[in-house]
Design a protein around this motif. Structure first.
Motif, PDB file in Angstrom:
ATOM      1  N   ASN A 144      25.749  50.870  69.777  1.00  0.00           N
ATOM      2  CA  ASN A 144      24.126  51.004  69.071  1.00  0.00           C
ATOM      3  C   ASN A 144      24.199  52.367  68.270  1.00  0.00           C
ATOM      4  OD1 ASN A 144      21.667  50.865  68.814  1.00  0.00           O
ATOM      5  ND2 ASN A 144      21.239  50.625  70.896  1.00  0.00           N
ATOM      6  N   SER A 145      23.751  52.791  67.101  1.00  0.00           N
ATOM      7  CA  SER A 145      23.733  53.662  66.248  1.00  0.00           C
ATOM      8  C   SER A 145      22.169  54.175  66.758  1.00  0.00           C
ATOM      9  CB  SER A 145      23.475  53.154  64.701  1.00  0.00           C
ATOM     10  OG  SER A 145      22.873  52.634  64.612  1.00  0.00           O
ATOM     11  N   LYS A 146      21.629  53.782  67.298  1.00  0.00           N
ATOM     12  CA  LYS A 146      20.482  54.271  67.815  1.00  0.00           C
ATOM     13  C   LYS A 146      20.456  54.366  69.014  1.00  0.00           C
ATOM     14  CE  LYS A 146      18.304  53.322  63.601  1.00  0.00           C
ATOM     15  NZ  LYS A 146      17.351  54.150  62.756  1.00  0.00           N
ATOM     16  N   GLU A 147      21.453  54.925  69.449  1.00  0.00           N
ATOM     17  CA  GLU A 147      21.603  55.692  70.731  1.00  0.00           C
ATOM     18  C   GLU A 147      22.790  56.717  70.937  1.00  0.00           C
ATOM     19  OE1 GLU A 147      21.266  53.319  75.271  1.00  0.00           O
ATOM     20  OE2 GLU A 147      23.089  53.415  73.570  1.00  0.00           O
ATOM     21  N   ASN A 189      17.357  66.839  66.877  1.00  0.00           N
ATOM     22  CA  ASN A 189      18.815  65.966  65.307  1.00  0.00           C
ATOM     23  C   ASN A 189      19.303  65.371  64.773  1.00  0.00           C
ATOM     24  OD1 ASN A 189      19.635  69.497  65.015  1.00  0.00           O
ATOM     25  ND2 ASN A 189      18.810  69.535  67.161  1.00  0.00           N
ATOM     26  N   LYS A 190      19.480  63.914  65.965  1.00  0.00           N
ATOM     27  CA  LYS A 190      19.580  63.544  65.593  1.00  0.00           C
ATOM     28  C   LYS A 190      21.174  62.556  64.995  1.00  0.00           C
ATOM     29  CE  LYS A 190      14.991  61.295  64.325  1.00  0.00           C
ATOM     30  NZ  LYS A 190      13.890  60.659  65.913  1.00  0.00           N
ATOM     31  N   PRO A 191      22.153  62.903  65.942  1.00  0.00           N
ATOM     32  CA  PRO A 191      23.455  62.968  64.773  1.00  0.00           C
ATOM     33  C   PRO A 191      22.991  62.408  65.330  1.00  0.00           C
ATOM     34  CG  PRO A 191      23.462  63.664  67.546  1.00  0.00           C
ATOM     35  CD  PRO A 191      21.920  63.941  67.690  1.00  0.00           C
ATOM     36  N   SER A 192      24.415  62.251  63.983  1.00  0.00           N
ATOM     37  CA  SER A 192      25.305  60.136  63.108  1.00  0.00           C
ATOM     38  C   SER A 192      27.139  60.493  63.501  1.00  0.00           C
ATOM     39  CB  SER A 192      24.470  60.263  61.950  1.00  0.00           C
ATOM     40  OG  SER A 192      25.458  61.480  61.623  1.00  0.00           O
ATOM     41  N   ALA A 193      27.249  61.698  63.965  1.00  0.00           N
ATOM     42  CA  ALA A 193      28.745  61.236  64.324  1.00  0.00           C
ATOM     43  C   ALA A 193      28.801  62.218  65.435  1.00  0.00           C
ATOM     44  CB  ALA A 193      29.157  62.747  63.289  1.00  0.00           C
ATOM     45  N   SER A 194      30.012  62.539  65.772  1.00  0.00           N
ATOM     46  CA  SER A 194      30.532  62.845  66.896  1.00  0.00           C
ATOM     47  C   SER A 194      30.631  64.550  67.523  1.00  0.00           C
ATOM     48  CB  SER A 194      32.547  62.784  67.690  1.00  0.00           C
ATOM     49  OG  SER A 194      32.581  63.690  68.484  1.00  0.00           O
ATOM     50  N   PHE A 195      29.975  65.144  67.966  1.00  0.00           N
ATOM     51  CA  PHE A 195      29.123  66.585  68.232  1.00  0.00           C
ATOM     52  C   PHE A 195      29.366  67.105  69.277  1.00  0.00           C
ATOM     53  CE2 PHE A 195      26.101  63.698  69.781  1.00  0.00           C
ATOM     54  CZ  PHE A 195      24.996  64.809  70.757  1.00  0.00           C
ATOM     55  N   TYR A 196      29.338  67.935  69.282  1.00  0.00           N
ATOM     56  CA  TYR A 196      29.374  68.997  70.818  1.00  0.00           C
ATOM     57  C   TYR A 196      28.347  70.869  70.711  1.00  0.00           C
ATOM     58  CZ  TYR A 196      31.177  72.849  73.531  1.00  0.00           C
ATOM     59  OH  TYR A 196      31.997  74.270  74.092  1.00  0.00           O
ATOM     60  N   ILE A 197      27.747  70.372  72.168  1.00  0.00           N
ATOM     61  CA  ILE A 197      26.430  71.012  72.100  1.00  0.00           C
ATOM     62  C   ILE A 197      26.809  72.088  72.994  1.00  0.00           C
ATOM     63  CG2 ILE A 197      24.390  70.862  73.659  1.00  0.00           C
ATOM     64  CD1 ILE A 197      24.496  68.274  73.580  1.00  0.00           C
ATOM     65  N   TYR A 207      25.123  59.596  79.696  1.00  0.00           N
ATOM     66  CA  TYR A 207      23.503  59.699  79.849  1.00  0.00           C
ATOM     67  C   TYR A 207      23.273  59.144  78.854  1.00  0.00           C
ATOM     68  CZ  TYR A 207      18.663  61.244  80.438  1.00  0.00           C
ATOM     69  OH  TYR A 207      17.654  61.638  80.565  1.00  0.00           O
ATOM     70  N   SER A 208      22.427  57.589  78.111  1.00  0.00           N
ATOM     71  CA  SER A 208      21.549  57.323  77.235  1.00  0.00           C
ATOM     72  C   SER A 208      20.908  57.596  76.718  1.00  0.00           C
ATOM     73  CB  SER A 208      21.729  55.990  77.035  1.00  0.00           C
ATOM     74  OG  SER A 208      22.984  55.490  77.875  1.00  0.00           O
ATOM     75  N   ILE A 209      20.404  58.374  75.268  1.00  0.00           N
ATOM     76  CA  ILE A 209      19.745  58.881  75.158  1.00  0.00           C
ATOM     77  C   ILE A 209      18.591  58.524  73.368  1.00  0.00           C
ATOM     78  CG2 ILE A 209      18.209  60.574  73.239  1.00  0.00           C
ATOM     79  CD1 ILE A 209      20.195  62.682  75.211  1.00  0.00           C
ATOM     80  N   SER A 210      17.450  57.566  73.502  1.00  0.00           N
ATOM     81  CA  SER A 210      17.498  56.978  72.851  1.00  0.00           C
ATOM     82  C   SER A 210      16.540  57.027  71.274  1.00  0.00           C
ATOM     83  CB  SER A 210      16.536  55.758  73.427  1.00  0.00           C
ATOM     84  OG  SER A 210      17.081  54.931  73.630  1.00  0.00           O
ATOM     85  N   LEU A 211      17.092  57.515  70.689  1.00  0.00           N
ATOM     86  CA  LEU A 211      16.496  57.958  68.668  1.00  0.00           C
ATOM     87  C   LEU A 211      15.600  57.795  68.619  1.00  0.00           C
ATOM     88  CD1 LEU A 211      20.009  59.352  67.362  1.00  0.00           C
ATOM     89  CD2 LEU A 211      18.870  60.874  69.185  1.00  0.00           C
TER      90      LEU A 211
END
Length: 303
Positions: A47-50, A90-98, A299-303
């Motif tokens: 699910n790309s919106k999550e 930010n709505k990241p679209s690729a793997s990321f680091y916080i 933890y899932s975050i819906s965009l």
């Protein structure tokens, strides 16, 4: 080239990353009086919106505990909500680091933790593999890990990473990918930012907390997974010579995930890594939310 996420949390508000600046007189910059965390996030493959974050609660708890060493109260619940809002903006679209960081933001000169302002920021960047998933080479560092009696090793304190930086540069400039640090008792400790595991005779072994290691969250996850998979585990001191004759060696961490070690000093290790691969495949499935048994780790975050 580093691709930073466009929005940062800085001085109690969300602003453009490029506008998040600190003074050259900032106390933490001079004395290392800061503590940080690091966590990975990925778009849900189903699910790309999550967005999926791995063990968000544990990361926030550890940073909150680290802040106490800076004489600062930063509740884990506050950190978690800011990170959730950060991801949504930010709505990241690729793997990321916080990277969340708490620090002494005052402009004072004296090295102290009392009567000085504290602050908290969060930024992020796109990140794929931190190290080669095919395996890396390591050398034994000439630098030793700090001791808990002289440094708060139960916190992820920024000042501690001067040792990691020295060891990493020493390793790379002498032809290796990574360094393995020993502790002051001459036992194997950890990598420059990763915990260490070995496999001997089917048993997974890692240094315990009494060996001055960082309380790694990925490390904790691996121990839990191994036990649930029926892999015998043991936390005990590891001698340097055991590294050279181990059946498998790997490093673990948020950035490194599970990274196999293929060579230590002049000793080449086996290319057959059944336990490493089993754990790595399991961890990957969990982080992608494909394992219902460990859904509470994601933890899932819906965009």
């Amino acid at each position: 080239m580093l691709n930073f996420l466009p929005i940062a949390y800085f001085e109690n508000e969300f602003i453009a990353f490029d506008n998040a600046k600190i003074s050259i007189a900032t106390h933490a910059l001079h004395y290392g009086t800061a503590a940080f965390g690091g966590m990975r996030g990925i778009p849900n493959p189903q699910n790309s919106k999550e967005i999926l974050l791995f063990r968000l609660d544990r990361h926030c708890q550890r940073l909150s505990q680290s802040a106490k060493f800076l004489n600062h109260d930063l509740p884990a619940a506050k950190i978690q909500q800011i990170i959730i809002d950060f991801v949504k903006k930010n709505k990241p679209s690729a793997s990321f680091y916080i990277r969340p960081l708490v620090y002494t933001s005052g402009l004072g000169i004296a090295p102290r933790l009392h009567k000085i302002e504290k602050d908290f920021f969060v930024y992020g960047l796109e990140m794929g593999d931190y190290m080669s998933p095919d395996g890396i080479s390591c050398r034994i560092s000439s630098w030793y890990r700090q001791e808990d009696r002289s440094f708060p090793l139960r916190g992820k304190i920024s000042a501690a990473y001067i040792t990691s930086a020295l060891a990493k540069t020493e390793a790379v400039e002498s032809g290796f990918d990574e360094a393995i640090l020993m502790n002051s008792q001459g036992k194997v400790c950890e990598g420059t930012g990763m915990n260490l595991f070995i496999v001997r005779n089917g048993q997974l072994i890692t240094p315990g907390f009494d060996q001055d290691i960082l309380e790694g969250i990925t490390r904790d996850s691996i121990l839990t997974l191994a036990k649930n998979l029926g892999i015998p585990t043991l936390e005990r001191p590891i001698d340097k010579t055991e590294l050279f004759i181990a059946d498998e060696v790997f490093l673990s961490g948020t950035a490194a995930k599970i990274t196999p070690v293929k060579k230590i000093e002049t000793f080449h290790l086996s290319e057959q890594r059944p336990i490493t691969e089993k754990l790595r495949d399991k961890l990957l499935a969990i982080t992608e939310n494909k394992d219902p048994e460990y859904q509470d780790w994601v933890y899932s975050i819906s965009l």
